[in-house]
Design a protein around this motif. Structure first.
Motif, short mmCIF file in Angstrom:
data_model
loop_
_atom_site.label_atom_id
_atom_site.label_comp_id
_atom_site.label_asym_id
_atom_site.label_seq_id
_atom_site.Cartn_x
_atom_site.Cartn_y
_atom_site.Cartn_z
N GLU A 67 -1.11 12.59 -2.11
CA GLU A 67 -0.87 12.32 -0.69
C GLU A 67 -1.34 10.91 -0.33
OE1 GLU A 67 -2.74 15.35 1.60
OE2 GLU A 67 -1.43 16.96 0.85
N LEU A 68 -2.48 10.51 -0.89
CA LEU A 68 -3.00 9.17 -0.64
C LEU A 68 -2.04 8.12 -1.17
CD1 LEU A 68 -5.24 7.26 0.31
CD2 LEU A 68 -6.34 7.58 -1.93
N LYS B 244 3.81 4.00 1.82
CA LYS B 244 4.42 3.81 3.14
C LYS B 244 3.82 2.60 3.84
CE LYS B 244 5.46 8.72 3.83
NZ LYS B 244 5.15 9.94 4.64
N SER B 245 2.50 2.48 3.79
CA SER B 245 1.83 1.34 4.43
C SER B 245 2.26 0.03 3.78
CB SER B 245 0.31 1.51 4.33
OG SER B 245 -0.12 2.68 4.99
N ASP C 104 -6.38 -1.12 -1.67
CA ASP C 104 -5.70 0.16 -1.90
C ASP C 104 -5.94 0.65 -3.33
OD1 ASP C 104 -4.74 0.25 0.66
OD2 ASP C 104 -2.79 -0.62 0.17
N SER D 108 0.88 7.82 1.10
CA SER D 108 0.49 7.11 2.32
C SER D 108 0.38 5.61 2.08
CB SER D 108 -0.84 7.66 2.83
OG SER D 108 -1.30 6.92 3.94
N ILE D 109 -0.20 5.24 0.94
CA ILE D 109 -0.36 3.82 0.61
C ILE D 109 1.00 3.16 0.41
CG2 ILE D 109 -1.14 2.26 -1.22
CD1 ILE D 109 -3.62 3.98 -1.50
N ASP E 142 -4.60 15.72 -3.27
CA ASP E 142 -5.09 14.75 -2.30
C ASP E 142 -4.77 13.33 -2.74
OD1 ASP E 142 -6.09 16.82 -0.80
OD2 ASP E 142 -8.15 16.63 -1.57
#
Length: 740
Positions: free
Chosen positions: A681-682, A688-689, A642, A685-686, A678
């Motif tokens: 947002e990445l 959350k994962s 990540d 997302s990371i 962007d």
């Protein structure tokens, strides 16, 4: 004779040259700072005058090296083997110690270091002989500790006395001339400079040339017996000559300051040369004596004074003079005193301490009492004499020519008095403390700078006492190892010292070199330089941030502790410089042309964003280093992947920003903003994962997770502020371009 001793002689010769270099680099402030701080001449001219003074001082010296032979210990009580280990231990200690102070940029006394190194080495040999050999008797039969105790007492006396004298002389000199001294100096300047010249001449004659043979005992005796008459005559003659030169349009302040620089350099070379080459030459003499008597021969003949070959003195003088021209450390050490004595309040190097804050509070209360007791008319008169001048009138000088003359003359006179009273004064201590005293009296330690200046002075003074302790302890330990381990210990210590010096002078890290460069924006910059350097500041910030961030992640992935430690040091340096620019904003804005003043708020924004970018970077590197330094579990493979993806995105954004800066084309700002969005947002997302992984994996490391999330958060802040920074830079340059 064992080849080990031949090797020791070679090592001593090499160390003599190295010691000359590191020693001159540290002691250069004694004779350079008054000229450099006042900008009385170009830097090359000042260095040339000092270099000539060094060469004259070396060549006119008789080169008497008694201190290294019998000043601290009794050589007749030691064998050749013990003497050689003693001398090589002293030189190794001296080189490493002085180099350490140079790296820190702190001035110290080469005399104090040498005295205590000899004392520590002699004590080590004595202890070994008494407890592991067959020697009998007391330590006092081998070691003369009286000189060391005299040195410590002289430190205390010279520090206080020099500070007080510098303050008093500067106070009354400023009352006489004020900061706008042209008119008053035309009336009294020749007589005032005459006093300084007398002190400088007396200093040069009896401190610098006392052992040259140019001044016979008869002449010296006559002068000492009629000192008042001689000094009065010199003052009248000097004042008359200076008055005539002044009427002819000659700058007599320049003559006085450069003369003082020459005299201090001459005295330094003539007297302090023994601190650098005395021990190696004594070792060579011991080697020559042992050629006939063997290694067990007692070294009593070393106590006999011996003249040094003029060729050795000439080589030493050339090395010392060359060091002035090429040594960066000399400039670094010199900058410490100049910063503490500066009339500018924006460039404070030292942080405040509880002691300095308390001292300033009490000083403020004392000043309030002074105001209540002193009549208002007196206060008004004194304040008028100390009315400050503008930066334009100051001309970029650290301080003016009046203070430079006070520093040189007061120091020279104090050293002469101390020498005549046979007090072992240190030139470094006297020169530094006179400069600090004159700075205080000149009211440059104001409410906004006093706590920092006092802290700096205390750091330097504590360093002097630490010098004595470290010199004694290091020398004692090194020589004790040599006595126990012999040639094997010598090889190990020399290799270690060689590695340290090679790493310091040759194997330097490129980023470390960049960190040591001068600040991009200084108070001496012209308006056009400010505009150019502002862009360079942003460019360098982007380059350094990208490099440090990338190397920090790589070191974290591989659990490279040293790599992370280096990145923390670089990011701390970067943040400190960025934070310092906030205190320089007012001075920098003043340099902008009048038509540009409306755009100055963009510059203020840029500085603030640069500081925020560097802060976010620092808040990433520090936790990463602490994590690995505490031997916690490293990041998981998913976390590493990540962060690699994040790093690629960050590198893409920073590369595009750097390209825009290089081309001065900011048409792609919107594209950078889209890439920033962007990336955000990445990151979301990371995160959350990552939370899902933590929930499903009970064996995951909570500390690694905290570090991972911290890096993501600080990365987001860093990119956000970087985009704001480049946006403000675009507005700043476009606004300037439209006005021009």
């Amino acid at each position: 004779m064992s080849p080990v001793f031949t090797v020791i002689v070679v090592i001593l010769a090499i160390l003599a040259i190295v010691d000359l270099i590191v020693g001159v680099s540290n002691d250069a402030i004694n004779f350079l700072n008054s000229s450099i701080g006042s900008k009385i001449a170009s830097y090359k001219t000042i260095i040339t005058v000092a270099a000539v003074g060094i060469l004259v001082g070396v060549l006119t010296s008789h080169g008497m090296m008694e201190v290294a032979r019998n000043g601290v210990f009794h050589p007749e009580m030691f064998t050749f083997t013990e003497i050689m280990f003693l001398y090589v231990g002293v030189m190794l200690t001296d080189v490493l110690l002085l180099d350490g102070f140079n790296k820190l940029g702190l001035p110290t006394s080469t005399t104090v270091s040498m005295i205590f190194e000899l004392l520590g080495a002699a004590m080590a040999v004595t202890v070994f002989k008494l407890y592991f050999g067959d020697a009998t008797g007391g330590i006092e039969e081998f070691v003369n500790g009286g000189k060391a105790l005299g040195m410590i007492s002289a430190i205390l006396v010279s520090v206080v006395l020099s500070f007080v004298v510098g303050s008093i002389v500067m106070y009354f000199s400023r009352i006489l001339f004020t900061f706008r001294y042209a008119k008053q100096f035309g009336r009294f300047g020749a007589a005032w400079c005459g006093i300084a010249v007398v002190g400088i001449i007396y200093f040069a004659m009896f401190k610098g040339l006392k052992s040259s043979g140019l001044i016979t005992e008869e002449i010296a005796g006559f002068i000492n017996g009629n000192i008042l008459m001689v000094l009065s005559g010199l003052w009248l003659a000097s004042s008359a000559v200076l008055f005539v030169l002044q009427k002819m349009g000659v700058n007599i302040l320049k003559i006085t300051i450069l003369s003082g620089t020459f005299a201090l350099a001459l005295a330094f070379a003539g007297n302090d040369l023994v601190n650098f080459v005395g021990v190696p030459l004594a070792g060579m003499d011991a080697y020559a004596l042992a050629q006939d008597g063997g290694t067990s021969m007692m070294m009593g003949e070393l106590a006999n004074p011996k003249m040094v070959n003029i060729g050795f003195l000439a080589i030493a003088g050339v090395v010392m003079a060359a060091t002035l021209f090429f040594s960066k450390d000399a400039k670094k050490v010199s900058q410490t005193e100049l910063t503490l004595a500066s009339q500018q309040e924006e460039n404070e190097r030292f942080n405040s301490t509880p002691f300095s804050r308390a001292l300033v509070r009490y000083s403020v209360k004392l000043n309030d009492l002074y105001r209540r007791l002193l009549p208002a008319s007196w206060q008004a008169f004194i304040n008028k004499r100390f009315a400050p001048i503008s930066e334009e009138e100051r001309g970029g000088r650290t301080y003016d020519h009046i203070r430079a003359v006070v520093n040189l003359a007061a120091a020279a006179i104090l050293i002469c008095i101390g020498t005549s009273l046979k007090l072992p004064l240190s030139t470094t201590y006297v020169v530094f403390m006179v400069s600090m005293g004159s700075s205080l009296a000149d009211r440059v330690w104001g409410r906004d700078s006093a706590v920092y200046r006092i802290s700096g002075v205390m750091v330097v003074i504590m360093g002097w006492f630490v010098t004595a302790f470290i010199a004694f302890l290091m020398s004692f330990l090194i020589v004790m190892l040599l006595m126990v381990g012999g040639g094997y210990a010598l090889a190990g210590i020399v290799l270690l010292a060689g590695y340290i010096l090679l790493k310091r002078f040759i194997l330097k890290d490129k980023d470390a070199d960049k960190a040591d460069e001068e600040p991009l924006i200084t108070n001496d910059d012209a308006p056009e330089d400010v505009l150019y350097n502002c862009t360079q500041m942003v460019v360098n910030t982007m380059e350094q941030t990208s490099s440090i961030y990338n190397r920090m992640l790589v070191s974290l992935f591989t659990e490279n502790r040293k790599g992370l430690k280096d990145m923390v040091a670089l990011s701390e340096k970067m943040y400190a410089e960025a934070n310092q620019r906030k205190y320089e904003i007012c001075a920098t804005v003043k340099k902008l042309q009048e038509q540009h003043i409306e755009t100055a708020h963009y510059y203020v924004q840029i500085v603030d964003y640069v500081c925020e970018v560097s802060k976010a970077l620092l808040h990433s590197t520090r936790p990463a280093f602490r994590h690995i330094d505490n031997n916690h579990r490293g990041l998981s493979s998913e976390q590493i992947q990540d962060l690699k993806l994040i790093n690629d995105k960050v590198d893409d954004i920073f590369s595009q920003i750097s390209q825009m800066l290089a081309q001065k084309d900011f048409s792609q700002l919107d594209e950078v903003m889209h890439k920033r969005d962007d990336l955000f947002e990445l990151i979301a997302s990371i995160i959350k994962s990552h939370i899902k992984r933590v929930r499903n994996d009970a064996s995951s490391s909570s500390r690694a997770s905290a570090l991972f999330l911290n890096i993501l958060t600080e990365t987001k802040v860093m990119v956000l502020q970087a985009r704001n920074m480049i946006k403000s830079e675009a507005y700043f340059l476009n606004a300037i371009k439209e006005m021009d």
